[in-house]
Motif scaffolding. Structure first.
Motif, short mmCIF file in Angstrom:
data_model
loop_
_atom_site.label_atom_id
_atom_site.label_comp_id
_atom_site.label_asym_id
_atom_site.label_seq_id
_atom_site.Cartn_x
_atom_site.Cartn_y
_atom_site.Cartn_z
N MET A 1 8.11 -1.50 9.51
CA MET A 1 7.84 -1.42 8.07
C MET A 1 8.34 -0.07 7.53
N CYS A 2 8.06 1.01 8.25
CA CYS A 2 8.50 2.33 7.80
C CYS A 2 10.02 2.42 7.71
N VAL B 1 0.84 -1.20 0.00
CA VAL B 1 0.00 0.00 0.00
C VAL B 1 0.87 1.25 0.00
N VAL B 2 1.84 1.30 0.91
CA VAL B 2 2.68 2.49 1.03
C VAL B 2 3.46 2.71 -0.27
N ARG B 3 4.00 1.66 -0.86
CA ARG B 3 4.72 1.82 -2.13
C ARG B 3 3.79 2.36 -3.22
N GLY B 4 2.57 1.86 -3.27
CA GLY B 4 1.60 2.36 -4.24
C GLY B 4 1.28 3.83 -4.02
N LEU B 5 1.13 4.21 -2.75
CA LEU B 5 0.85 5.62 -2.43
C LEU B 5 2.03 6.51 -2.78
N ARG C 1 12.07 -0.10 7.14
CA ARG C 1 12.47 -0.89 5.97
C ARG C 1 12.25 -0.12 4.67
N LEU C 2 11.20 0.67 4.62
CA LEU C 2 10.89 1.42 3.41
C LEU C 2 11.77 2.67 3.24
N GLY C 3 12.40 3.12 4.31
CA GLY C 3 13.27 4.29 4.22
C GLY C 3 12.72 5.55 4.85
N PHE C 4 11.65 5.46 5.62
CA PHE C 4 11.16 6.63 6.35
C PHE C 4 12.19 7.05 7.38
N ARG C 5 12.30 8.35 7.61
CA ARG C 5 13.18 8.91 8.63
C ARG C 5 12.34 9.62 9.68
N PRO C 6 12.72 9.53 10.94
CA PRO C 6 11.96 10.24 11.98
C PRO C 6 12.14 11.75 11.84
N VAL C 7 11.06 12.48 12.08
CA VAL C 7 11.11 13.95 12.09
C VAL C 7 11.01 14.44 13.53
N ARG C 8 9.94 14.00 14.22
CA ARG C 8 9.75 14.37 15.63
C ARG C 8 8.62 13.53 16.21
N ASP C 9 8.55 13.54 17.52
CA ASP C 9 7.44 12.92 18.21
C ASP C 9 6.40 13.98 18.52
N VAL C 10 5.14 13.62 18.37
CA VAL C 10 4.03 14.51 18.67
C VAL C 10 3.29 13.89 19.85
N VAL C 11 3.15 14.66 20.93
CA VAL C 11 2.49 14.18 22.13
C VAL C 11 1.07 14.73 22.16
N GLY C 12 0.10 13.83 22.23
CA GLY C 12 -1.30 14.23 22.27
C GLY C 12 -1.70 14.73 23.64
N ASP C 13 -2.86 15.34 23.69
CA ASP C 13 -3.38 15.85 24.96
C ASP C 13 -3.52 14.75 26.01
N ASP C 14 -3.74 13.52 25.55
CA ASP C 14 -3.89 12.39 26.45
C ASP C 14 -2.56 11.72 26.80
N GLY C 15 -1.45 12.29 26.31
CA GLY C 15 -0.13 11.76 26.61
C GLY C 15 0.38 10.73 25.61
#
Length: 170
Positions: free
Chosen positions: A139-140, A108-112, A142-156
């Protein structure tokens, strides 16, 4: 208009009215909601969301959204849309639990990514993955995604924002 797409095993088809029940079933599934980082919502809200895809999203060309089909069976959902988290587009996918672990998420990700590059002219795309979703994060990577940042929600809860070039990585 959202185009139909194909990968080796999957058909990405724009939703039609007769797909409403399978869409609702996917987004009512507790495991799917858990890994998408969302609460289960009442069925009528999901039906309203589905109808908005048909009456607003497609006619106004707001973003691309598909039902995912494998051998004639509905297996999930996919989107490419602008994200409010950064100036860019996000890939969104959800598979029915019966189809996890079969390589379909990668497909799916490759198709997108191919669609984002070839049809939308995007040079990169983002993903938002729950920090505790080990399978999707692996999976990310393996596909080559790189981390940008962590997003913390209101619920932690922590969601990892990832980025990937749309070409040359898959």
């Amino acid at each position: 208009m959202t185009p139909a797409l194909r990968t080796e095993r999957l058909e990405f088809l724009p939703y039609r009215p007769e797909h409403e029940d399978v869409f609702v079933a996917l987004l009512r599934d507790e495991e799917v909601c858990r890994w998408m980082g969302q609460e289960r919502v009442p069925e009528e809200e999901i039906r309203t969301l589905f109808r908005a895809i048909l009456t607003d999203v497609y006619p106004k060309r707001l973003f691309d959204v598909w039902g995912l089909w494998h051998e004639g069976a509905y297996v999930g959902h996919a989107e490419v849309k602008k994200t409010g988290n950064v100036d860019g587009h996000e890939l969104v996918t959800a598979l029915s639990p019966g189809y996890w672990g079969k390589g379909l998420g990668t497909e799916v990700v490759r198709g997108l990514l191919r669609h984002a590059a070839d049809n939308l002219g995007l040079r990169e795309a983002y993903g938002m993955v729950g920090a505790d979703n080990a399978a999707s994060l692996a999976m990310c990577r393996r596909l080559g995604f790189r981390p940008v940042r962590d997003v913390v929600g209101d619920d932690g809860t922590v969601t990892r924002m990832l980025v990937i070039p749309t070409t040359g990585t898959v």
